[in-house]
Design a protein around this motif. Sequence first.
Motif, mmCIF file in Angstrom:
data_model
loop_
_atom_site.group_PDB
_atom_site.id
_atom_site.type_symbol
_atom_site.label_atom_id
_atom_site.label_comp_id
_atom_site.label_asym_id
_atom_site.label_seq_id
_atom_site.Cartn_x
_atom_site.Cartn_y
_atom_site.Cartn_z
ATOM 1 N N UNK A 181 -26.360 29.961 -6.391
ATOM 2 C CA UNK A 181 -27.172 28.870 -6.210
ATOM 3 C C UNK A 181 -27.089 28.393 -4.772
ATOM 4 N N UNK A 182 -28.451 28.056 -4.609
ATOM 5 C CA UNK A 182 -28.659 27.033 -3.109
ATOM 6 C C UNK A 182 -28.659 25.780 -3.518
ATOM 7 N N UNK A 183 -27.802 25.427 -2.756
ATOM 8 C CA UNK A 183 -27.467 23.651 -2.659
ATOM 9 C C UNK A 183 -28.346 23.347 -1.255
ATOM 10 N N UNK A 184 -28.769 22.010 -2.682
ATOM 11 C CA UNK A 184 -29.824 21.581 -2.190
ATOM 12 C C UNK A 184 -29.436 20.054 -3.131
ATOM 13 N N UNK A 185 -30.372 18.813 -1.847
ATOM 14 C CA UNK A 185 -29.922 17.194 -2.447
ATOM 15 C C UNK A 185 -31.359 17.152 -3.583
ATOM 16 N N UNK A 186 -30.444 16.547 -4.601
ATOM 17 C CA UNK A 186 -31.204 15.930 -6.083
ATOM 18 C C UNK A 186 -31.860 18.061 -6.862
ATOM 19 N N UNK A 187 -30.905 18.689 -6.334
ATOM 20 C CA UNK A 187 -31.513 20.032 -7.620
ATOM 21 C C UNK A 187 -30.765 20.013 -8.613
ATOM 22 N N UNK A 188 -30.863 20.577 -9.544
ATOM 23 C CA UNK A 188 -30.490 20.425 -11.197
ATOM 24 C C UNK A 188 -30.981 22.183 -11.450
ATOM 25 N N UNK A 198 -26.826 37.599 -16.285
ATOM 26 C CA UNK A 198 -26.989 36.093 -15.919
ATOM 27 C C UNK A 198 -28.015 35.191 -14.597
ATOM 28 N N UNK A 199 -28.710 34.731 -16.177
ATOM 29 C CA UNK A 199 -30.452 34.258 -14.754
ATOM 30 C C UNK A 199 -30.401 32.547 -15.015
ATOM 31 N N UNK A 200 -30.235 32.487 -12.671
ATOM 32 C CA UNK A 200 -30.260 31.546 -12.779
ATOM 33 C C UNK A 200 -31.489 30.713 -12.718
ATOM 34 N N UNK A 201 -31.711 29.580 -14.093
ATOM 35 C CA UNK A 201 -32.983 28.666 -13.669
ATOM 36 C C UNK A 201 -33.556 27.819 -13.085
ATOM 37 N N UNK A 202 -34.046 27.398 -12.228
ATOM 38 C CA UNK A 202 -34.619 25.792 -11.408
ATOM 39 C C UNK A 202 -34.910 25.191 -12.201
ATOM 40 N N UNK A 203 -34.104 23.829 -12.696
ATOM 41 C CA UNK A 203 -34.731 23.145 -13.088
ATOM 42 C C UNK A 203 -36.105 21.359 -13.106
ATOM 43 N N UNK A 208 -36.904 24.245 -7.243
ATOM 44 C CA UNK A 208 -37.570 25.502 -6.701
ATOM 45 C C UNK A 208 -37.769 25.050 -5.722
ATOM 46 N N UNK A 209 -38.118 24.755 -5.146
ATOM 47 C CA UNK A 209 -38.268 24.128 -3.361
ATOM 48 C C UNK A 209 -36.974 25.230 -2.440
ATOM 49 N N UNK A 210 -35.264 25.109 -3.171
ATOM 50 C CA UNK A 210 -34.713 25.276 -3.161
ATOM 51 C C UNK A 210 -34.738 26.826 -2.971
ATOM 52 N N UNK A 211 -34.415 27.445 -4.673
ATOM 53 C CA UNK A 211 -34.683 28.934 -4.790
ATOM 54 C C UNK A 211 -36.220 29.769 -3.475
ATOM 55 N N UNK A 212 -36.950 28.713 -3.436
ATOM 56 C CA UNK A 212 -38.000 29.188 -2.949
ATOM 57 C C UNK A 212 -37.853 29.534 -0.993
ATOM 58 N N UNK A 213 -37.287 28.928 -0.871
ATOM 59 C CA UNK A 213 -36.669 28.839 0.812
ATOM 60 C C UNK A 213 -35.472 30.018 1.051
ATOM 61 N N UNK A 214 -34.715 29.574 -0.365
ATOM 62 C CA UNK A 214 -33.586 31.004 -0.121
ATOM 63 C C UNK A 214 -33.898 32.681 -0.195
ATOM 64 N N UNK A 215 -35.478 32.591 -0.044
ATOM 65 C CA UNK A 215 -36.587 33.912 -0.913
ATOM 66 C C UNK A 215 -36.560 34.255 -0.011
ATOM 67 N N UNK A 216 -37.182 33.170 1.470
ATOM 68 C CA UNK A 216 -38.600 33.166 2.348
ATOM 69 C C UNK A 216 -37.692 33.537 3.299
#
Length: 216
Positions: A181-188, A198-203, A208-216
Amino acid sequence: MDLLAFHATLGVIVLILVVIAVKLLSDPDWFRGFMKGVLGMGFLAAAVAGGYVIFDMMSFKVAKTDAPLITLNIQKKEEQRFDVDVKGEGIKTGLYDVLGDQAEFKIQMLYWSGPAVQAGLKTAYRVEGLEGRFLSLEQERNVDKTQHPLKSDPFIPFWKIMNQSPFLPFIRATYAEGVYIPLAEGASFSLSLEGDEIVINPDNEAAKSAMANLGS
């Protein structure tokens, strides 16, 4: 006492032990009694071990359709250091200090097959721990990881025995793959079990931004 006397004393002791042994072994029922005692202790030990295994395996959970396995909220403390607030059923909830770019959850899984599935058994999980993970290979190798156990270690590590040398039919013990799970300020985030994965859900948007940055 000289050496000869010492040897003579030992000889007398040995002779006494021989006499006692012969007397005990001359009883025709001694072997039957011995075997009963050995078998009884063996069955008792097996029963205790089996009871403990059952008690330990009860800590595995089956995913609920209306609730996540784990929820976490992340707050940044400093560069590559975060407070991760972890909540979930059957784990040590709390605020954990995590170093790195990602939080990795170690999740033990039990997968069933064949008659076990037909009997209604479903994929089960148990959260073992949380640790920090760096994207940089150099940091990953050289920086001490933050590791937080989220459950108590069992006296008999039955799941790990199955994982390392599987011996039971219709059951597979393995770790869930890729729970990073990407660590980012304020992410849930929340984790859910969909099928056998196991599925990771950005809440929220930060997640969502952290997940997008991880995939880019």
